[in-house]
Design an enzyme around this catalytic site. Structure first.
Site, PDB file in Angstrom:
ATOM      1  N   GLY A  87       0.787  -1.089   0.066  1.00  0.00           N
ATOM      2  CA  GLY A  87       0.023   0.127  -0.045  1.00  0.00           C
ATOM      3  C   GLY A  87       0.987   1.226  -0.113  1.00  0.00           C
ATOM      4  O   GLY A  87       2.060   1.109   0.021  1.00  0.00           O
ATOM      5  N   ASP A 117       8.593   4.832   8.734  1.00  0.00           N
ATOM      6  CA  ASP A 117       8.148   6.139   9.261  1.00  0.00           C
ATOM      7  C   ASP A 117       7.326   7.172   8.312  1.00  0.00           C
ATOM      8  O   ASP A 117       6.999   8.226   8.571  1.00  0.00           O
ATOM      9  CB  ASP A 117       9.351   6.777   9.414  1.00  0.00           C
ATOM     10  CG  ASP A 117      10.514   6.820   8.246  1.00  0.00           C
ATOM     11  OD1 ASP A 117      10.128   6.995   7.310  1.00  0.00           O
ATOM     12  OD2 ASP A 117      11.671   7.485   8.912  1.00  0.00           O
ATOM     13  N   ASP A 244       4.549  -4.364  -7.588  1.00  0.00           N
ATOM     14  CA  ASP A 244       3.780  -2.925  -6.765  1.00  0.00           C
ATOM     15  C   ASP A 244       4.492  -1.524  -7.482  1.00  0.00           C
ATOM     16  O   ASP A 244       3.967  -0.546  -7.306  1.00  0.00           O
ATOM     17  CB  ASP A 244       3.937  -2.923  -5.313  1.00  0.00           C
ATOM     18  CG  ASP A 244       5.126  -3.102  -5.125  1.00  0.00           C
ATOM     19  OD1 ASP A 244       5.734  -4.002  -5.568  1.00  0.00           O
ATOM     20  OD2 ASP A 244       5.796  -2.166  -4.214  1.00  0.00           O
ATOM     21  N   ASP A 254       7.997   5.179  -9.394  1.00  0.00           N
ATOM     22  CA  ASP A 254       8.827   4.928  -8.005  1.00  0.00           C
ATOM     23  C   ASP A 254      10.098   4.610  -8.353  1.00  0.00           C
ATOM     24  O   ASP A 254      10.835   3.411  -8.300  1.00  0.00           O
ATOM     25  CB  ASP A 254       7.933   3.510  -7.437  1.00  0.00           C
ATOM     26  CG  ASP A 254       6.772   3.618  -6.857  1.00  0.00           C
ATOM     27  OD1 ASP A 254       6.166   4.847  -6.929  1.00  0.00           O
ATOM     28  OD2 ASP A 254       6.432   2.879  -5.986  1.00  0.00           O
TER      29      ASP A 254
HETATM   30  P1  AMP Z   1       9.455   0.575  -2.723  1.00  0.00           P
HETATM   31  O1  AMP Z   1       9.925  -0.544  -2.902  1.00  0.00           O
HETATM   32  O2  AMP Z   1      10.004   1.960  -2.277  1.00  0.00           O
HETATM   33  O3  AMP Z   1       8.294   0.655  -3.824  1.00  0.00           O
HETATM   34  O4  AMP Z   1       8.391   0.423  -1.453  1.00  0.00           O
HETATM   35  C1  AMP Z   1       7.827  -0.752  -0.940  1.00  0.00           C
HETATM   36  C2  AMP Z   1       6.895  -0.766   0.078  1.00  0.00           C
HETATM   37  O5  AMP Z   1       7.281  -0.189   1.143  1.00  0.00           O
HETATM   38  C3  AMP Z   1       5.564   0.428  -0.551  1.00  0.00           C
HETATM   39  O6  AMP Z   1       4.445   0.017  -0.070  1.00  0.00           O
HETATM   40  C4  AMP Z   1       6.009   1.537   0.227  1.00  0.00           C
HETATM   41  O7  AMP Z   1       5.200   2.546   0.311  1.00  0.00           O
HETATM   42  C5  AMP Z   1       6.531   0.977   1.519  1.00  0.00           C
HETATM   43  N1  AMP Z   1       7.669   1.916   1.946  1.00  0.00           N
HETATM   44  C6  AMP Z   1       8.726   2.270   1.531  1.00  0.00           C
HETATM   45  N2  AMP Z   1       9.471   3.186   2.283  1.00  0.00           N
HETATM   46  C7  AMP Z   1       8.676   3.557   3.181  1.00  0.00           C
HETATM   47  C8  AMP Z   1       8.689   4.213   4.631  1.00  0.00           C
HETATM   48  N3  AMP Z   1       9.864   5.189   4.744  1.00  0.00           N
HETATM   49  N4  AMP Z   1       7.619   4.541   5.264  1.00  0.00           N
HETATM   50  C9  AMP Z   1       6.670   3.571   5.076  1.00  0.00           C
HETATM   51  N5  AMP Z   1       6.748   2.827   4.058  1.00  0.00           N
HETATM   52  C10 AMP Z   1       7.397   2.855   3.051  1.00  0.00           C
HETATM   53 MG    MG Z   2       6.826   1.339  -4.597  1.00  0.00          MG
END
Ligand code: AMP
Ligand code: MG
Length: 488
Positions: A87, A117, A244, A254
């Protein structure tokens, strides 16, 4: 239209968390045009409330009031493994302006933050900002970046860093992961709403089809096939092609540990957490295809509304077959064009692959090698072609150049015409890691001039920009392996 699905199994109201004493780090006048923002002579919004809005400190400016900021739920496969529910963990959708959704990335915790965070650091926000705008200028579909707003608020990563919010724009942020979420729950109603929303707002041509959902699936496959071919053609590695992180509109989204190739290595891995090289440069097309197969599985219950299970599977399997065809067609078109070839000959793919092999064997600079091809004259003598000096295996490149010169004989354009055509295909300036890193290091000392300078240069990637020549050069030896991690 903004994400119009509602219900707490789809999204949750999520107000941004205020960011103390925000300041502008970067701003894109070109992205601001998309939403009709009025700018002052410094290229910043006339209405100063925009700084607070993009920091997450207010939901209103003079013209606009966002009354329902929200975060959406999705699931997905990470590094090939089903990860379950994810999400928007740090992205908050404020709403829509001029058919563009406005998201704040790093504006605090959301109901989907899990252990995170909800924040983003300055370094990763600048990288996302610059790369989004650079990709757009290269002509590659992408979410756009409006601004980066910084603050002195500390954020813990491997070390203490400072927080920033990157505001981004896209006609929709719907991902493959949204389909996978409701597919995994066999929630046909939600799947249908998602598909209908995409068709109504982004794929209207599917509406008249006998099989609108199969048509939608095919269109998403072709857009992502074309996208990944464009990445390959400019030497862009996304770094985290989890399902995702794949857009349902075929946009690059992303930005994390991405990288543009400097020295060409076909199996280059830009994400240092990707130990197995799943997302290496040469695997991107195959991985995108795999992600489309995930979408097919997620959409299966939709097809089963009107077909037997067997029929549904076979319809989607056949439709998935469009991906390798669309990819190959686009890749060949782009690579032919990069070589200045406007006609098509059977042996062209061999010629293209021969060049890539020689580039890989000699580890030459990806961007500069392609850019310099346009200086080769049809009647040149091999010994006069400066490019050959970059290659270690002289015999290999000389043979290739002989084949290339021969091939150019069947092209209609003269040398000057071919050069101007090729210089619109082979960028001179890309966001090399060492350039981003230099801008980040200055920004960490509160000097944002290099971020602005890079934005300006990268907004004209195909122009010569003589005064910026150094920005087109390969990184110095000690900057060749800037490692980029996921912890952003
Ligand atoms: P990503 O690989 O950066 O696309 O992130 C994978 C998942 O982790 C996604 O659901 C992001 O929203 C969540 N996510 C990444 N970094 C954070 C963060 N600092 N705080 C909360 N959720 C995160
Ligand atoms: Mg992502």
């Amino acid at each position: 239209m903004a994400f119009t699905l509602s219900g707490d199994d789809v999204c949750q109201p999520t107000p941004p968390t205020p960011l103390p004493l925000p300041y502008w780090v970067a701003f894109s006048p070109s992205a601001a045009k998309l939403i009709g923002l009025e700018l002052n002579s410094s290229g910043l919004p006339v209405d100063t409330a925009w700084l607070d809005l993009l920091a997450g400190n207010t939901l209103a400016t003079k013209q606009i009031h966002f009354d329902k900021p929200l975060a959406t739920v999705y699931s997905g496969h990470q590094f090939g493994v089903w990860a379950g529910q994810l999400g928007d963990g740090r992205a908050i959708l404020l709403g829509e302006i001029n058919r563009q959704e406005l998201q704040l990335k790093g504006a605090g915790k959301t109901p989907y933050s899990r252990m995170g965070d909800g924040r983003a650091v300055l370094r990763s926000s600048i990288r996302e900002f610059l790369c989004s705008e650079a990709m757009h200028a290269l002509g590659i579909p992408t979410s756009r970046a409006l601004a980066v707003v910084g603050s002195k608020q500390g954020v813990r990563r491997e070390t203490m860093e400072t927080a920033a919010v990157c505001s981004r724009l896209a006609p929709s942020f719907i991902r493959i992961g949204h389909f996978e979420h409701f597919g995994s729950l066999a929630n046909v109603v939600r799947l249908q709403e998602l598909a209908d929303l995409l068709i109504a707002d982004h794929y209207p041509e599917c509406r008249s089809s006998q099989e609108p959902y199969v048509e939608l699936f095919k269109s998403i496959c072709s857009r992502n096939a074309v996208l990944v071919a464009q990445w390959q053609a400019v030497g862009f590695c996304h770094g985290v092609l989890n399902s995702d992180n794949i857009s349902a509109l075929g946009l690059t989204i992303d930005y994390g540990p991405f990288g543009f190739l400097d020295q060409f290595q076909i199996d280059h891995i830009c994400n240092h957490s990707d130990h197995a090289g799943r997302y290496a440069y040469h695997r991107q097309p195959q991985i995108m295809h795999w992600n489309m197969a995930c979408l097919a599985s997620a959409m299966l219950p939709l097809l089963e509304l009107n077909h037997s299970a067997d029929e549904s599977q076979s319809l989607l399997r056949d439709a998935l077959g469009i991906f390798p065809l669309a990819y190959a067609k686009q890749w060949q078109h782009l690579l032919r064009s990069k070589l200045g070839l406007q006609s098509e000959e059977d042996k062209d793919v061999e010629l293209i692959e021969g060049l890539l092999q020689a580039m890989h064997d000699s580890r030459v600079d990806f961007t500069n090698t392609f850019r310099s091809l346009s200086t080769i004259r049809k009647e040149a003598k091999i010994e006069e072609i400066a490019l050959r000096d970059q290659f270690i295996d002289r015999e290999q490149i000389d043979q290739w150049l002989r084949d290339y010169l021969l091939r150019l004989q069947s092209e209609m354009l003269d040398d000057d015409q071919r050069k101007s055509f090729m210089d619109r295909m082979n960028p001179k300036y890309v966001l090399r890691n060492h350039l981003a890193q230099a801008a980040i290091e200055k920004a960490q000392q509160d000097d944002f001039s290099e971020v602005s300078k890079l934005l300006e240069i990268l907004s004209k990637p195909y122009d010569e920009q003589i005064e910026c020549e150094s920005y087109s050069q390969a990184p110095p030896i000690d900057m060749q392996a800037v490692a980029v991690s996921c912890s952003s």
